[in-house]
Structures are given as C-alpha cells and as structure tokens.
Design an enzyme around this catalytic site. Structure first.
Site, PDB file in Angstrom:
ATOM      1  N   CYS B  78       0.839  -1.203   0.000  1.00 35.08           N
ATOM      2  CA  CYS B  78       0.000   0.000   0.000  1.00 35.08           C
ATOM      3  C   CYS B  78       0.877   1.258   0.000  1.00 35.08           C
ATOM      4  O   CYS B  78       1.586   1.491  -0.959  1.00 35.08           O
ATOM      5  CB  CYS B  78      -1.000  -0.027   1.156  1.00 35.08           C
ATOM      6  SG  CYS B  78      -2.343   1.147   0.913  1.00 35.08           S
ATOM      7  N   HIS B 182      -3.826  -4.780  -0.387  1.00 34.48           N
ATOM      8  CA  HIS B 182      -3.400  -5.365   0.890  1.00 34.48           C
ATOM      9  C   HIS B 182      -3.466  -6.885   0.804  1.00 34.48           C
ATOM     10  O   HIS B 182      -4.540  -7.463   1.012  1.00 34.48           O
ATOM     11  CB  HIS B 182      -4.311  -4.880   2.022  1.00 34.48           C
ATOM     12  CG  HIS B 182      -4.083  -3.454   2.394  1.00 34.48           C
ATOM     13  ND1 HIS B 182      -3.129  -3.073   3.307  1.00 34.48           N
ATOM     14  CD2 HIS B 182      -4.643  -2.308   1.949  1.00 34.48           C
ATOM     15  CE1 HIS B 182      -3.121  -1.758   3.425  1.00 34.48           C
ATOM     16  NE2 HIS B 182      -4.042  -1.268   2.606  1.00 34.48           N
ATOM     17  N   GLU B 184      -2.578  -8.948   2.880  1.00 36.98           N
ATOM     18  CA  GLU B 184      -2.947  -9.480   4.206  1.00 36.98           C
ATOM     19  C   GLU B 184      -4.442  -9.351   4.487  1.00 36.98           C
ATOM     20  O   GLU B 184      -4.926  -9.816   5.516  1.00 36.98           O
ATOM     21  CB  GLU B 184      -2.109  -8.792   5.294  1.00 36.98           C
ATOM     22  CG  GLU B 184      -2.531  -7.366   5.667  1.00 36.98           C
ATOM     23  CD  GLU B 184      -2.069  -6.294   4.668  1.00 36.98           C
ATOM     24  OE1 GLU B 184      -1.607  -6.654   3.576  1.00 36.98           O
ATOM     25  OE2 GLU B 184      -2.208  -5.106   5.008  1.00 36.98           O
TER      26      GLU B 184
END
Lengths: 252, 200
Positions: B78, B182, B184
């Site tokens: 990001c 992202h 994650e």
C-alpha cells in the site's frame, strides 16, 4: 471494476453471538470467531461485528473477539457498537479492525467523525444509520438502536456526514428490518442520490433474490445480513453465486 | 526471517497475523541490524506519503531500506509500495525511496468513480511474476487508496481497472516488489502471494 460485497453481520454481546429481531427478544447462540471463520470460508467480502454489550465490564470482550478473528480471517473487519471516543477507535483498530462503525455517538457528537477521519483516515470511518419513514413522504434518523427519533431528515444527515469525512454509510431501514420482505430500495436510492461514498444496504433480507435486486436496482455497493446467514438459511456462497449468475461483479 | 519494518506508519499487526498464519517466521522491527540480518523485508504503511518519508528519513531507516531492498526479497504494501517510487504529489512534492522509476499521483478515475478506491478489484496480468504464479488472472484483491503509481508498464506485473489502469503489483525486475492492494486482507489470493514471497 470493484466487486459488489456481501457482508455478514455478527451481533455480539459479552463476547458471544446473538441476533436481535427488530431490536427485541435477543437470544444467545455462539462463538463469534467460529462464525467469522465459517463466513470467511463461504466467501464473505468483509465481516461486521456489532457489539451490543450493555455493561462496562463486558466491553473489552469484543476486542478479544476481533484480536482472535484477525489471526485467522484475512478479509476486512468492521466493528460497531458502543464506540464513543477517539480512544475507542484506536483500541478497536489496534485489535485488528480495519473499519469502525459509529451510529448514535455520531449523532450525539459529530466531532467524533471529523476527528476520527482526520486521525485514522476516512477509509476506516463507517457511519451506521437507522432510519424510518416519517409518514409524510420523507425519512428521519433514529438513535439508540431505533428508540429515539432525532427528527433529522435522512438526506441532510448523509450529506453532512460525508462532508465531515465519513468513508462509508451502512443504512439500516427500520421499516424493512426484520420483515424479510427485501431491502428498502427506495430509501437506498434516496441516500445514494445524495452522496458519493459507498452505501451498504442493511435490513430486510429474506430471500436469495433480494440481494441481486438491491445490488442491481440501487446504487448500493454492498449488502449486509445477519440472521439469514446466522441460521444457515442461505450461505454467503449461494448468494454470491446467484449474483454472478445475474451478471453482477462479485468476488467468487 | 521476514522483518516487518516498523517506522510508525501503522497496520503492522495485520501483516504479522497473515505471516504467522502461513507459518512464516517474522519480526516487527525498527532496528537497522535486524533489517540487515533478515532474509526478507516487508515495508507496510498506511497514511500520508510525506509524513511516512519523514519518519523513514528522521529515523535513518531510509538509507538502510534502500541498501537492503536490492539485496534480498523486498515487498512494499500500500503506502509502502508507493514509497518505492521517486516522488509523490500528495500534499506537496515529496521525494521517495527511488527504487522504482515513476511517481505517485492522486487518482483521477474516469466515469466519476469515487476516490479512494475502496474494495475488491480484480488483477489483470501485464508481466510474468513469481508472486502471481499459480494464481488465476482475474482474482480479486482488496484495495484502499487515493493515490496511485504512475510508471512505465515495464515495472508493472498486474493492473487493476478502476476508471483506468491502476498499477496493482509492481517491481524493479529484481528483488523489489510493491503491492498497492493489501495481500494481508485479500483472502486466499493474498495469502498465496505472501506465501510465494516467503519462497523467493
């Protein structure tokens, strides 16, 4: 192109999942982390934990739920209920939430939206709204779980919170909530015509076709449901496969 | 060991949770020695470009990051991806780490789309990339950003379409990678990308 989202909502009290029907007659039914994992397996695009814990002692429990979920579920997590201060925002985000939802407290103290957007960014500030027809052709905004009519016109309220930095609106129609007759498309279209930020449809989901209808016929970016998923009447996967069949962009 | 670089620009724990889940050994650190010792590096980040660069410069981490990023697998996420470029126009002009040629600009999507882009968007492949091997094109990943990289397609492994082509996964062709999304928070697809990063 962004995919339309399907968001299961878990109502949590004292760290356990419950579901309220029309905000009354709540009964306890299970472990929120297990539910979150199951929804994740079904393809949920995001999860909402709504904390309805009343007592101060029980308040920290939701953070444990978020912390545990964030270790096992890798989609955005949103937490709402009882968020009143910037510190509440910080604690919730630190526990692993990606977004925080405020409702009554935003009505009591609009500075909360402004400050939170400034400090943490608009992307994590969701404003939940309970609204209802006023009987004379408009809608008004309620607080305290739909118990207090704020006599604020819905269109005016959503324009204001967007200007203050809200990143998203979760619109719960009190007229539709619990009826299972479908989402309140009229109210959603009204709100979507007033703001550019994403609007999540909430309240009224009863059948599979309700999801494709609301995402096709309104500007809503996402649809949220609790009991329908909670009691296994529909799975998130069934809903998303149906959306795909209807030609709606979804992550499957 | 993967070092998650802590320079005070948030959301380190989501990355750590994902690495732990995948069984990839990791450490959150702002210590230069740890960063030099680590086998792989991740630079996360949420917030504003200028502020993040100030933090990296003031802590002296910028030099270490620049030197180490070209020696071993490095992933910016990001804002951490945006910092890899030469400069950004977010709130004035700021110099970045300069690991990839290009700049970072406010998105101006066609069709009146909202900025930030927030939500799940699909990946369109542009160039072969180890991190994407075994992941079908068209997979959805999770984005939250208002600014985007403006760079040659030579550095772009995958784009996302948001009223125009948005660089989603970039790299310098060597050890440096950057994800605008992202991983994650991107479900199975994101975990797979992180898993493969652990195999680089």
């Amino acid at each position: 192109m962004l995919a339309k989202r399907i968001i299961p909502c878990l109502d949590v009290r004292n760290g356990k999942v419950v579901k309220g029907v029309n905000f009354e007659g709540i009964k306890e039914v299970g472990d929120p982390v297990a539910f979150a994992e199951e929804y994740n397996r079904q393809g949920a695009d995001e999860l909402v934990f709504y904390d309805i814990t009343a007592s101060a002692e029980g308040r920290g429990l939701i953070l444990d739920v978020v912390r545990e979920t964030a270790k096992r579920v890798f989609v955005p997590l949103c937490v709402g209920g009882g968020i009143a201060t910037i510190d509440d925002f910080r604690d919730t985000l630190r526990a692993g939430a990606d977004k925080v939802s405020v409702n009554s407290q935003a009505l009591n103290n609009p500075d909360l939206i402004i400050e939170a957007a400034k400090i943490f960014g608009s992307q994590c500030v969701v404003v939940g709204i309970d609204a209802k027809r006023d009987g004379i052709g408009g809608y008004t905004v309620y607080k305290n779980g739909g118990r207090v009519d704020m006599k604020i016109e819905l269109g005016k309220w959503v324009e204001e919170i967007e200007r203050w930095g809200a990143g998203e609106i979760c619109l719960n129609s009190m007229d539709a909530d619990g009826t299972r007759n479908g989402f309140d498309k009229e109210m959603l279209n009204y709100v979507c015509s007033k703001v550019n930020i994403p609007v999540i449809a909430s309240g009224g989901a009863g059948r599979l076709s309700d999801f494709s209808e609301v995402l096709e016929e309104t500007g809503a970016s996402a649809a949220l449901a609790a009991s329908l998923f909670h009691f296994g009447e529909l799975t998130v996967r069934e809903v998303k496969e149906d959306l795909k069949k209807s030609g709606i962009t979804v992550r499957v | 060991m993967i070092a998650i670089i802590d320079y005070g620009a948030g959301n380190l724990f989501s990355v750590r949770n994902a690495l732990n889940y995948l069984g990839l050994e990791n450490i959150i650190t702002s210590d230069k020695e740890e960063i030099i010792k680590a086998k792989r590096l991740i630079l996360p980040g949420v917030g504003a470009f200028g502020d993040a660069m100030d933090k990296l410069n003031n802590s002296g981490l910028a030099e270490t990051v620049k030197a180490e990023a070209v020696k071993k697998p490095f992933l910016g996420i990001c804002l951490g991806m945006q910092l890899l470029f030469e400069k950004s126009c977010e709130f004035g002009e700021h110099e970045g780490l300069g690991l990839i040629k290009g700049s970072v600009k406010l998105m101006k999507p066609e069709g009146n789309l909202a900025v930030p882009q927030m939500g799940w968007n699909s990946l369109e492949y542009n160039k072969e990339c180890f991190l994407l091997n075994g992941i079908d094109e068209g997979q959805y990943v999770y984005f939250v950003h208002s600014y985007a990289a403006d760079c040659s397609g030579d550095y772009v492994y995958a784009y996302a379409d948001y009223g125009g082509k948005v660089p989603a996964l970039v790299g310098n062709g060597g050890t440096v990678y950057g994800a605008q999304f992202h991983p994650e928070k991107s479900g199975e697809a994101g975990l797979e990308i992180l898993r493969r990063f652990g195999e680089l």
